[in-house]
Motif scaffolding. Structure first.
Motif, PDB file in Angstrom:
ATOM      1  N   GLU A   1      -1.240   5.760   0.079  1.00 36.44           N
ATOM      2  CA  GLU A   1       0.136   5.863   0.588  1.00 36.44           C
ATOM      3  C   GLU A   1       0.593   4.526   0.996  1.00 36.44           C
ATOM      4  O   GLU A   1       1.863   4.264   0.894  1.00 36.44           O
ATOM      5  CB  GLU A   1       0.375   7.080   1.657  1.00 36.44           C
ATOM      6  CG  GLU A   1       0.075   8.320   0.754  1.00 36.44           C
ATOM      7  CD  GLU A   1       0.903   9.458   0.922  1.00 36.44           C
ATOM      8  OE1 GLU A   1       1.727   9.535   1.414  1.00 36.44           O
ATOM      9  OE2 GLU A   1       0.798  10.401  -0.249  1.00 36.44           O
ATOM     10  N   ALA A   2      -0.375   3.907   1.681  1.00 34.38           N
ATOM     11  CA  ALA A   2       0.132   2.646   2.367  1.00 34.38           C
ATOM     12  C   ALA A   2       0.468   1.559   1.159  1.00 34.38           C
ATOM     13  O   ALA A   2       1.440   0.773   1.490  1.00 34.38           O
ATOM     14  CB  ALA A   2      -1.092   2.037   3.427  1.00 34.38           C
ATOM     15  N   LEU A   3      -0.172   1.658   0.263  1.00 36.37           N
ATOM     16  CA  LEU A   3       0.278   0.568  -0.938  1.00 36.37           C
ATOM     17  C   LEU A   3       1.241   0.939  -1.983  1.00 36.37           C
ATOM     18  O   LEU A   3       1.387   0.168  -2.781  1.00 36.37           O
ATOM     19  CB  LEU A   3      -1.444   0.149  -1.681  1.00 36.37           C
ATOM     20  CG  LEU A   3      -2.438  -0.310  -0.665  1.00 36.37           C
ATOM     21  CD1 LEU A   3      -3.817  -0.420  -1.242  1.00 36.37           C
ATOM     22  CD2 LEU A   3      -2.071  -1.765  -0.229  1.00 36.37           C
ATOM     23  N   SER A   4       1.462   2.219  -1.993  1.00 39.05           N
ATOM     24  CA  SER A   4       2.276   2.777  -3.127  1.00 39.05           C
ATOM     25  C   SER A   4       3.674   2.530  -2.794  1.00 39.05           C
ATOM     26  O   SER A   4       4.039   2.650  -1.720  1.00 39.05           O
ATOM     27  CB  SER A   4       2.076   4.232  -3.258  1.00 39.05           C
ATOM     28  OG  SER A   4       0.917   4.362  -3.817  1.00 39.05           O
ATOM     29  N   ASN A   5       4.392   2.319  -3.818  1.00 38.11           N
ATOM     30  CA  ASN A   5       5.933   2.570  -3.651  1.00 38.11           C
ATOM     31  C   ASN A   5       6.355   3.998  -3.030  1.00 38.11           C
ATOM     32  O   ASN A   5       5.475   4.763  -3.422  1.00 38.11           O
ATOM     33  CB  ASN A   5       6.695   2.285  -5.125  1.00 38.11           C
ATOM     34  CG  ASN A   5       8.030   2.512  -4.993  1.00 38.11           C
ATOM     35  OD1 ASN A   5       8.728   3.695  -4.818  1.00 38.11           O
ATOM     36  ND2 ASN A   5       8.791   1.271  -5.441  1.00 38.11           N
ATOM     37  N   SER A   6       7.211   3.847  -2.220  1.00 37.22           N
ATOM     38  CA  SER A   6       7.619   5.122  -1.350  1.00 37.22           C
ATOM     39  C   SER A   6       8.029   6.452  -2.582  1.00 37.22           C
ATOM     40  O   SER A   6       7.789   7.418  -2.265  1.00 37.22           O
ATOM     41  CB  SER A   6       8.693   4.902  -0.263  1.00 37.22           C
ATOM     42  OG  SER A   6       8.489   3.885   0.366  1.00 37.22           O
TER      43      SER A   6
END
Ligand SMILES: O=P(O)(O)OC[C@H]1O[C@H](O)[C@H](O)[C@@H](O)[C@@H]1O
Length: 445
Positions: free
Chosen positions: A91-96
């Motif tokens: 989740e930190a690295l993904s597109n929202s």
């Protein structure tokens, strides 16, 4: 690499007192290095980053490719340490809005096995009905009820929809080398498996296949994640002087705050992508330190969202808290506030400014307000949301947790208290072998 600033705790505790922990921290570091402390059979995480081989990473990346090539959706089934690390990093690295994007670059990642909600599992199985999906079944013990129950449903659905042969390709198990139901099933069905080393506890396992496989499936560079962790392993090493060692300083400061009545630590972010980093951190510190009737209560908030809910309590409630802010230095994108001729919302004073500048002033304003309100504040600066920096952040928290637990005087590597609810649940559900407990618990109702 991350940096730590503790200046804003000094109105509440003294710098001298924090630095007076040097000897205690050194002893704790030594206990970790030599394996002479409590829980010393669970120290496999300590030098894990620097011991991960290219071959191991290649094996993980190859399996991730099989899942990526053959699945629209991948379910990560796991709970606690077998779930939170992967979700935190992904989740930190993904597109929202990754799951809403039309053009997908990776399978949609979904989590299961971390609750026993019938509606959740029903709605998941409904959603999966027309999807080519795979499953990563993650459980160190291989016997955790929540995960086993979800996996039972998912395995059957995957086999029914995709056939036994394909299911075998797209179901992967991450579990113990020998023990547990997940191991037995994987061996019987011929699934690809990865091992969780005996000496790495669940909440310290994000850099084992538990975290690395799902993170690779989601399309992120696990080599860089591990490199960041390995550099942090050096930066927090036992040979690094106290004043330069972020894990040592963080562990000492939070213990000094605790000894001065600050019983609750709130991990703060100003970026919603970091929400699950906080969830991961809460398990890490909660299970490691909350025992023997001791331990800082780890809490978390997402700002500025929660400034409009919990902000009041933090500003003016009981003064038993301190805050640790993960401060994101550089954002990935640029967006300016547009100017508006009518200026009905009165926001033209922000026109032309980056949204991030507004956020940064919210962060600074909050820090000053909370410190003025009696809340000590630590700040961890995260340069950007990259694999390398996140890897470093995770290892920093792990190392500090090991040191901190020893400063507190507990065994940071067990979690005996988690069994109480399980025992009651099994007794109430009449699990074979729990006959006596069933009788006893019924008498209480
Ligand atoms: O990986 P597993 O054996 O399924 O365990 C999953 C989680 O549940 C347990 O009850 C523990 O409290 C956690 O420390 C652990 O991470």
């Amino acid at each position: 690499m991350i940096s730590l600033n503790i200046e804003k705790t000094f109105g509440f505790i003294s710098k001298e007192k924090v630095f007076a922990y040097e000897a205690e921290v050194k002893a704790a570091q030594e206990m970790l290095e030599k394996g002479t402390g409590k829980g010393n059979d669970f120290l496999g995480w300590l030098h894990l980053p620097s011991s991960i081989t290219k071959e191991h990473l290649a094996d993980l990346n190859a399996t991730a490719k099989v899942l990526r090539d053959n699945c629209e959706v991948v379910i990560v089934a796991g709970i606690g340490g077998s779930y939170l690390g992967a979700r935190a990093v992904i989740e930190a690295l993904s597109n929202s809005f990754t799951w809403l994007q039309e053009k997908k670059t990776a399978p949609v990642m979904i989590y299961a096995g971390h609750n026993i909600s019938e509606d959740y599992l029903y709605e998941l199985t409904e959603y999966l009905k027309d999807k080519k999906f795979g499953v990563i079944n993650i459980s160190k013990s291989g016997t955790t009820t929540e995960t086993a129950l979800a996996f039972r449903l998912l395995k059957k659905q995957c086999e029914d929809q995709r056939g036994k042969e394909t299911a075998k390709q797209v179901i992967v198990a991450v579990t113990d080398a020998k023990k547990g139901a997940a191991r037995v099933t994987a061996d019987k069905e011929g699934y690809k498996t990865f091992i969780i080393p005996d000496n790495v506890g669940g909440r310290f396992s994000v850099l084992t296949p538990v975290g690395l496989l799902p993170i690779a499936v989601a399309g992120f560079d696990i080599d860089k994640l591990v490199a960041g962790a390995a550099d942090m392993e050096k930066a927090c090493g036992a040979d690094v002087p106290f004043a330069e060692n972020p894990a040592a300083i963080y562990a000492a400061t939070r213990n000094e705050l605790y000894r001065n009545g600050k019983k609750i630590e709130i991990l703060v972010n100003f970026c919603p992508k970091l929400h699950y980093v906080s969830e991961w951190w809460k398990q890490l510190y909660g299970e490691s330190e909350g025992k023997d009737n001791k331990g800082i209560f780890p809490a978390s908030v997402d700002f500025s969202t929660d400034l409009h809910s919990m902000g009041q309590w933090i500003q003016e409630g009981e003064r038993s808290i301190f805050e640790t802010v993960i401060s994101l230095d550089k954002v990935d994108h640029k967006l300016e506030v547009p100017s508006d001729e009518a200026n009905l919302d009165g926001l033209n004073f922000l026109a032309g400014k980056r949204v991030d500048e507004v956020n940064k002033m919210a962060e600074l304003g909050t820090q000053l307000a909370h410190v003025d309100g009696g809340v000590p504040n630590m700040r961890i600066v995260l340069p950007s949301l990259s694999e390398y920096n996140i890897g470093g952040l995770l290892y920093f928290f792990e190392k500090a947790c090991g040191i901190s637990g020893y400063l507190l005087g507990v065994n940071p590597f067990n979690q005996p208290g988690v069994e109480a609810y399980k025992k009651n649940m099994f007794a109430l559900l009449d699990k074979p072998g729990y006959e006596e407990e069933s009788k006893a618990i019924r008498a209480k109702l």
